[in-house]
Design a protein around this motif. Structure first.
Motif, mmCIF file in Angstrom:
data_model
loop_
_atom_site.group_PDB
_atom_site.id
_atom_site.type_symbol
_atom_site.label_atom_id
_atom_site.label_comp_id
_atom_site.label_asym_id
_atom_site.label_seq_id
_atom_site.Cartn_x
_atom_site.Cartn_y
_atom_site.Cartn_z
ATOM 1 N N VAL A 53 48.680 49.026 45.745
ATOM 2 C CA VAL A 53 48.155 47.836 45.092
ATOM 3 C C VAL A 53 47.698 46.894 46.193
ATOM 4 O O VAL A 53 48.502 46.333 46.931
ATOM 5 C CB VAL A 53 49.210 47.163 44.198
ATOM 6 C CG1 VAL A 53 48.599 45.951 43.493
ATOM 7 C CG2 VAL A 53 49.770 48.149 43.181
ATOM 8 N N ASP A 54 46.375 46.792 46.351
ATOM 9 C CA ASP A 54 45.688 46.008 47.373
ATOM 10 C C ASP A 54 45.811 46.653 48.750
ATOM 11 O O ASP A 54 46.522 47.655 48.927
ATOM 12 C CB ASP A 54 46.136 44.551 47.360
ATOM 13 C CG ASP A 54 45.614 43.825 46.122
ATOM 14 O OD1 ASP A 54 44.521 44.168 45.652
ATOM 15 O OD2 ASP A 54 46.305 42.916 45.614
ATOM 16 N N THR A 83 43.428 44.223 42.979
ATOM 17 C CA THR A 83 43.760 43.279 41.912
ATOM 18 C C THR A 83 42.656 42.260 41.658
ATOM 19 O O THR A 83 42.471 41.832 40.517
ATOM 20 C CB THR A 83 45.063 42.522 42.223
ATOM 21 O OG1 THR A 83 44.942 41.813 43.472
ATOM 22 C CG2 THR A 83 46.247 43.481 42.283
ATOM 23 N N HIS A 84 41.909 41.860 42.705
ATOM 24 C CA HIS A 84 40.833 40.887 42.530
ATOM 25 C C HIS A 84 39.984 40.859 43.796
ATOM 26 O O HIS A 84 40.317 41.518 44.780
ATOM 27 C CB HIS A 84 41.384 39.497 42.194
ATOM 28 C CG HIS A 84 42.249 38.900 43.262
ATOM 29 N ND1 HIS A 84 43.483 39.412 43.596
ATOM 30 C CD2 HIS A 84 42.059 37.826 44.076
ATOM 31 C CE1 HIS A 84 44.011 38.681 44.568
ATOM 32 N NE2 HIS A 84 43.170 37.733 44.880
ATOM 33 N N HIS A 89 42.423 41.095 49.993
ATOM 34 C CA HIS A 89 43.025 42.140 49.156
ATOM 35 C C HIS A 89 42.275 43.484 49.210
ATOM 36 O O HIS A 89 42.933 44.518 49.213
ATOM 37 C CB HIS A 89 43.156 41.644 47.709
ATOM 38 C CG HIS A 89 44.083 40.484 47.589
ATOM 39 N ND1 HIS A 89 45.393 40.607 47.186
ATOM 40 C CD2 HIS A 89 43.903 39.156 47.852
ATOM 41 C CE1 HIS A 89 45.981 39.413 47.195
ATOM 42 N NE2 HIS A 89 45.089 38.528 47.598
ATOM 43 N N ASP A 216 41.185 39.624 37.123
ATOM 44 C CA ASP A 216 42.523 39.901 37.662
ATOM 45 C C ASP A 216 43.158 41.141 37.035
ATOM 46 O O ASP A 216 43.383 41.193 35.824
ATOM 47 C CB ASP A 216 43.455 38.712 37.403
ATOM 48 C CG ASP A 216 42.965 37.440 38.068
ATOM 49 O OD1 ASP A 216 42.893 37.430 39.300
ATOM 50 O OD2 ASP A 216 42.674 36.471 37.353
ATOM 51 N N VAL A 218 46.514 43.605 36.744
ATOM 52 C CA VAL A 218 47.967 43.586 36.859
ATOM 53 C C VAL A 218 48.442 45.031 36.876
ATOM 54 O O VAL A 218 47.928 45.866 36.122
ATOM 55 C CB VAL A 218 48.584 42.823 35.666
ATOM 56 C CG1 VAL A 218 50.077 43.057 35.572
ATOM 57 C CG2 VAL A 218 48.274 41.342 35.767
ATOM 58 N N GLY A 230 48.945 40.333 41.565
ATOM 59 C CA GLY A 230 47.813 39.786 42.309
ATOM 60 C C GLY A 230 47.961 38.274 42.395
ATOM 61 O O GLY A 230 49.060 37.718 42.263
ATOM 62 N N GLY A 266 50.791 37.967 44.479
ATOM 63 C CA GLY A 266 49.715 38.292 45.398
ATOM 64 C C GLY A 266 50.012 37.896 46.820
ATOM 65 O O GLY A 266 49.557 38.530 47.774
#
Length: 365
Positions: A53-54, A83-84, A89, A216, A218, A230, A266
């Motif tokens: 995740v990221d 995530t964004h 990220h 965003d 999740v 995030g 995040g």
């Protein structure tokens, strides 16, 4: 917060590593890090590989993530969820894809659009180039000069001077990791939910609604009851530029309704209860309640900014003098503008006018 557990003994700077759960490790910048902000990176182990995740702010961060995973197991990284679009990220993905060419890169369509937007292209493109490295080196030189002035100023307190010295090293280290950094657009997008199944650690990637950005994502681990939010949640001072206040409150409500045991934000420390997101939601509601009626009455934004009083939540998010400044700069000022636009029915444009290199973590200096 979750206790530190045994992790591979390798250099993971600028991160520190910890085990959150037997299936989940976290790479996050420690409290004594003073360089450019770098988002948390979660590493989820499944039966046939890892889901990330990221990915950090630079190709150097990505290489650090690769080395950490390889020190743990021969399993490949099979997917990276972005995530964004904020640049701290997605920008380690190039190094991760180089190590595992078949890796899935996953995000919402809105995040993909943000990653490809002009606000990102000022400092990174779709392939590595010396012009981007030169820009980062120039920004680093400017930061070094600013810190040198702070160190030389007789009025600077000893503890702040020491933080500035550490910041010089952290910013220089970041600039050295930026070569070969470029945007890898997600090849896979989703609208509401995407499942990366596994018998031990199934991963649900979800879009619960607009909040900090338009897209965003999740990441929810229903068996472990761990959620990665995030920048919907950033600790200890939230970040509010170009956000959607009313929808953000609704999204936080959906996040809370998951019934998580651990929330990995995040940025910042994992949360084991809902106290912080309740405070975050309360602050957004406080801003909307004060700003909305004034905006609808026709009061100009600058006048609204002088009239409102957000001291109630300054005690929560602005516990030190520096954090009080950042509470205003990173939170109440941009969120006042967002709430003003929301009340007047005006669009909120992602990244409009933002300098994206490394939301500098001067919150600690």
């Amino acid at each position: 917060m979750p206790a530190m557990a045994a992790v591979p003994l390798i250099d993971v700077r600028p991160f520190a590593a910890r085990e959150i759960d037997p299936q989940v490790h976290l790479l996050s910048t420690p409290q004594d890090y003073y360089g450019p902000a770098v988002g948390n990176v979660s590493i989820i182990e499944q039966s046939d590989g890892y889901v990330l995740v990221d990915s950090g702010l630079s190709a150097g961060n990505g290489r650090t993530i690769v080395n950490y995973v390889k020190a743990r197991s021969a399993k490949p990284v099979k997917a990276v969820v972005i995530t964004h679009w904020h640049n701290d990220h997605p920008q380690g993905v190039s190094a991760i894809r180089q190590a595992w060419p078949k890796v899935r890169i996953i995000a919402t369509a809105a995040t993909k659009a943000g990653m490809l937007g002009p606000e990102v292209d000022e400092l990174v493109g779709l392939e590595p180039g010396p012009q981007y490295v030169e820009k980062v080196q120039k920004l680093n030189a400017e930061q070094q000069a600013t810190l040198d002035k702070l160190i030389a100023d007789p009025a600077t307190t000893p503890d702040r001077r020491e933080r500035a010295r550490k910041a010089k090293l952290d910013f220089a280290a970041f600039a050295a990791t930026y070569s070969d950094t470029y945007i890898v657009p997600p090849a896979e997008t989703f609208d509401k939910e995407l499942l990366i199944d596994d018998p031990v650690a199934p991963v649900k990637v979800m879009f619960l609604g607009r909040a900090n950005t338009a897209g965003d994502a999740v990441v929810w681990l229903p068996r472990q009851k761990i959620v990665m939010s995030g920048d919907i949640v950033v600790w200890p001072t939230p970040f509010g530029f170009f956000s959607y206040p009313g929808e953000w409150v609704q999204t936080l409500g959906k996040l809370k309704a998951l019934g998580y045991s651990i929330l990995i934000p995040g940025h910042g420390e994992p949360q084991t209860d809902t106290v912080y997101i309740d405070q975050l939601s309360g602050s957004i509601e406080d801003i909307r309640a004060q700003v909305g009626p004034l905006a609808k009455a026709g009061m100009p934004l600058d006048e609204v900014g002088r009239k409102v009083d957000f001291s109630r939540y300054a005690a929560v998010f602005g516990k030190t003098e520096r954090m009080k400044t950042l509470f205003k700069t990173y939170w109440t000022d941009p969120m006042t503008e967002n709430a003003w636009k929301e009340a007047k029915g005006m669009p909120i444009v992602q990244g409009e006018g933002e300098v994206t290199v490394a939301k500098q973590s001067d919150k600690k200096r």
